[in-house]
Enzyme design. Structure first.
Site, PDB file in Angstrom:
ATOM      1  N   LYS A 214       0.873  -1.172   0.000  1.00 57.55           N
ATOM      2  CA  LYS A 214       0.000   0.000   0.000  1.00 57.55           C
ATOM      3  C   LYS A 214       0.910   1.222   0.000  1.00 57.55           C
ATOM      4  CE  LYS A 214      -3.046   2.916   2.605  1.00 57.55           C
ATOM      5  NZ  LYS A 214      -3.848   3.163   3.810  1.00 57.55           N
TER       6      LYS A 214
ATOM      7  N   ALA B 179      -9.609   5.881   3.726  1.00 56.33           N
ATOM      8  CA  ALA B 179      -9.433   7.012   4.657  1.00 56.33           C
ATOM      9  C   ALA B 179     -10.674   7.885   4.761  1.00 56.33           C
ATOM     10  CB  ALA B 179      -8.238   7.878   4.293  1.00 56.33           C
ATOM     11  N   GLY B 180     -10.952   8.282   5.979  1.00 56.61           N
ATOM     12  CA  GLY B 180     -12.037   9.222   6.253  1.00 56.61           C
ATOM     13  C   GLY B 180     -13.325   8.590   6.722  1.00 56.61           C
TER      14      GLY B 180
ATOM     15  N   ALA C 204      -9.579   1.809   9.168  1.00 60.57           N
ATOM     16  CA  ALA C 204      -8.909   1.346  10.384  1.00 60.57           C
ATOM     17  C   ALA C 204      -9.473   2.061  11.600  1.00 60.57           C
ATOM     18  CB  ALA C 204      -7.394   1.577  10.288  1.00 60.57           C
TER      19      ALA C 204
END
Lengths: 67, 259
Positions: free
Chosen positions: B104, B191-192, B213
């Site tokens: 990643k 993300a977010g 996460a």
């Protein structure tokens, strides 16, 4: 004879015939799940039995929780 | 909740691998390995991120042992890298340590936003693809940059919904729709994500998967939130496949007119 190497940012005196594999032993680190860089380049597993050079900058990395 | 085969016949294809679960979970922020293990199981994830850091002592069984035991593929990241050179070296070290060609790719431009540096990102993507890596590129929600990454051969493009750890959800859904509309590789929202509806929305907009996460690991009850995320990704995927009704300005009666 001893040499000075930098391990994860800290100077360390070791015997002049110290190999990467031996260094892991000294540090109490396993060989599995570990990668080593010497002077900013990958030090492949196949070369872990070669003596490290005086002044070498060594980074030892492992996977941790993240991302 | 693992979706039945007929719902996602293809699964999430990353290079030569195919995952039935479209949820990729990160391990960052988990309180301890026990909670993380239960959250991972509840999420149904088959691919999970780890970071590479200096090893200072032997310690006990780590996160990688946990992932191997759960039969979850390890996805190392380049988090913390600021330049293409740093990210390239980190990827090569991750490959050496973890015996995987998955990476990643993540290069932050500064500490405050942690937004990707597009110049370094593209540079590193080209180098890593050329070096044989299966690259999952964490990127801004920029359709042009996403296309440039796709064209250089990454295995997946991973646009952000909003900055890492903010829980602000998908700030610009239209950008994401444009990225999806031009995609030839999987698009994974990364993300977010704050809560389950954000993950469902990502799938409804046409993403092939979701990576999260903090939303799970920092929730009051990470195991329950992991279940919620699994269900949300599944529901969003079903809804996308079902085809939503067009949005209308005025009402349209759903009952017959009275005589």
């Amino acid at each position: 004879m001893t040499i000075t190497i930098e391990v994860n940012g800290e100077d360390r005196q070791v015997a002049d015939d110290t190999t990467a594999a031996a260094l892991l032993g000294i540090l109490g680190l396993p060989e599995r799940g570990i990668a080593i860089a010497v002077d900013g380049a990958v030090h492949h597993r196949g070369t872990w039995n070669a003596p490290l050079a005086d002044g070498a900058r060594i980074d030892i990395l492992t996977a941790v929780q993240g991302g | 909740m693992t979706p039945p085969e007929e719902v996602v016949p293809e699964g999430l294809r990353i290079g030569s691998r195919v995952y039935r679960s479209r949820l990729i979970m990160g391990t960052g922020g988990a309180a301890n390995l026990d909670v993380l293990e239960r959250a991972l199981v509840a999420s149904g994830t088959e691919l999970t991120t780890v970071a590479m850091r200096r090893a200072d002592s032997g310690g006990g069984p780590g996160v990688v042992d946990l992932l191997r035991r759960l039969d979850i593929d390890v996805l190392p990241n380049t988090a913390g890298c600021r330049t293409a050179a740093e990210a390239t070296l980190t990827a090569q070290l991750a490959r050496e340590a973890l015996e995987t060609d998955l990476i990643k790719l993540e290069i932050a431009g500064d500490d405050r936003t942690l937004l990707p540096d597009p110049i370094e990102l593209l540079d590193a993507a080209v180098t890593l693809v050329d070096d044989g890596f299966v690259v999952l590129a964490y990127t801004n929600d920029d359709p042009i940059l996403a296309a440039r990454l796709r064209d250089c051969g990454v295995a997946a493009v991973m646009p952000l919904g909003s900055p890492i750890g903010t829980g602000l959800g998908i700030a610009n859904p239209h950008n994401l729709e444009m990225i999806v509309a031009s995609a030839t590789v999987p698009i994974i929202l990364d993300a977010g994500i704050g809560t389950a509806s954000d993950a469902a929305l990502a799938m409804e907009l046409g993403c092939d998967g979701v990576l999260l996460a903090s939303a799970v690991n920092r929730a009051d009850d990470p195991v329950a939130m992991a279940s919620a995320m699994s269900a949300a990704v599944y529901a969003g995927s079903l809804a996308r496949g079902a085809g939503r009704i067009p949005k209308r300005f005025w009402a349209q009666a759903s009952s017959p007119a009275r005589d």
